[in-house]
Design a protein around this motif. Structure first.
Motif, mmCIF file in Angstrom:
data_model
loop_
_atom_site.group_PDB
_atom_site.id
_atom_site.type_symbol
_atom_site.label_atom_id
_atom_site.label_comp_id
_atom_site.label_asym_id
_atom_site.label_seq_id
_atom_site.Cartn_x
_atom_site.Cartn_y
_atom_site.Cartn_z
ATOM 1 N N THR A 16 -17.069 13.313 -9.593
ATOM 2 C CA THR A 16 -17.601 11.968 -9.615
ATOM 3 C C THR A 16 -19.114 11.969 -9.806
ATOM 4 O O THR A 16 -19.708 10.943 -10.030
ATOM 5 N N THR A 19 -21.057 10.454 -14.173
ATOM 6 C CA THR A 19 -20.482 9.177 -14.584
ATOM 7 C C THR A 19 -20.743 8.966 -16.067
ATOM 8 O O THR A 19 -21.885 9.013 -16.505
ATOM 9 N N GLU A 22 -20.402 3.007 -16.625
ATOM 10 C CA GLU A 22 -20.387 2.224 -15.396
ATOM 11 C C GLU A 22 -20.682 0.763 -15.738
ATOM 12 O O GLU A 22 -21.692 0.476 -16.398
ATOM 13 N N ARG A 46 -15.997 2.182 -12.951
ATOM 14 C CA ARG A 46 -16.735 3.386 -13.298
ATOM 15 C C ARG A 46 -15.768 4.364 -13.949
ATOM 16 O O ARG A 46 -14.604 4.433 -13.547
ATOM 17 N N ASP A 48 -15.555 8.442 -14.860
ATOM 18 C CA ASP A 48 -16.225 9.729 -14.668
ATOM 19 C C ASP A 48 -15.852 10.716 -15.759
ATOM 20 O O ASP A 48 -14.775 10.621 -16.367
#
Ligand code: ADP
Length: 242
Positions: A16, A19, A22, A46, A48
């Motif tokens: 995580t 990213t 987002e 989000r 990842d």
């Protein structure tokens, strides 16, 4: 047991930490005469690095609009969107184009190949647009055509390919600038189930190599095989589940 749980926890933190995209309170509103269409309506999420995400929902839910926003091909009406940690809203056209060409690859339901170019020329196109020299383009095209199993078709015209082959060319083309994020809008929408399964397998292989994949789909096997599913309805996220 404890160690396993800890390893999983550490792996999750590592994952995580990176990213890819987002969104915060992201909206896209279209005007149709006097009517306002909230195609994407204040959503936050989000994505990842290394994830395989399926975006699902009924027709008109805002899936394609969301994908266009994620690819920097359309601009939000309001809200924030960061790609590779960079906010898109403040970017000029040139900067946005560079980010889009280098960071994102796009695959469409109708393949979008240029009929007057050969398979190899189609795959090379985004590379040439990004000013890579012709030797570099050739080497990237050769390795990608091998990757998607179409080396023998390199000089063919798209018109002489099957639907599955056309989609594999389109995937190779989307990868020619080594993007981190592959966005696919109904990539199996025009294909029979066996061919769809092969495209799905290819997307999973690419994801296994570290590519982040976001796919809009009605295909149940594709959605079921994704690591996470974002369900949209009337422009809103109604489910975001792993
Ligand atoms: P989906 O991909 O889930 O079918 P879309 O993102 O294509 O949904 O569309 C979401 C809503 O936005 C729909 O009501 C659609 O008619 C509308 N829409 C999409 N693009 C435009 C546009 N360029 N102008 C006006 N309305 C649009």
């Amino acid at each position: 047991m404890v160690d396993l749980a800890r390893d999983e926890h550490v792996a999750r933190i590592e994952r995580t930490a990176l990213t890819v995209a987002e969104a915060e309170n992201l909206s896209k509103v279209y005007r149709r005469g006097d009517e306002e269409v909230r195609a994407v309506d204040g959503i936050s999420f989000r994505i990842d690095e290394g994830e395989f995400v399926a975006v699902v929902g009924p027709s008109g839910a805002g899936k394609s609009t969301l994908l266009q926003l994620l690819g920097g091909m359309d601009t939000p009406t309001s809200g924030n969107l960061r790609l590779a940690g960079r906010e898109l809203s403040g970017m000029g056209d040139g900067e946005l184009t560079r980010l889009r060409r280098g960071f994102v690859g796009f695959v469409f339901q109708h393949f979008g190949l240029v009929p007057t170019l050969t398979v190899a020329e189609n795959v090379a196109l985004p590379c040439l647009f990004s000013h890579c020299d012709s030797r570099e383009a050739k080497s990237r095209v050769d390795s990608l055509l091998e990757r998607v199993g179409l080396t023998q078709r390199r000089k063919h015209s798209p018109a002489h390919l099957s639907g599955g082959e056309m989609q594999r060319v389109a995937i190779a083309r989307a990868l020619v600038n080594s993007p981190k994020l592959l966005l696919a809008d109904e990539p199996t929408g025009n294909l029979d189930s066996q061919t769809s399964a092969r495209i799905l397998e290819l997307l999973h292989e690419l994801n296994g190599d570290g590519l982040t994949v976001v796919v809009v789909t009605h295909n149940e096997s594709l959605a079921a095989a994704a690591e996470r599913r974002i369900t949209l309805r009337d422009g809103k996220i109604v489910e975001n589940a792993s």
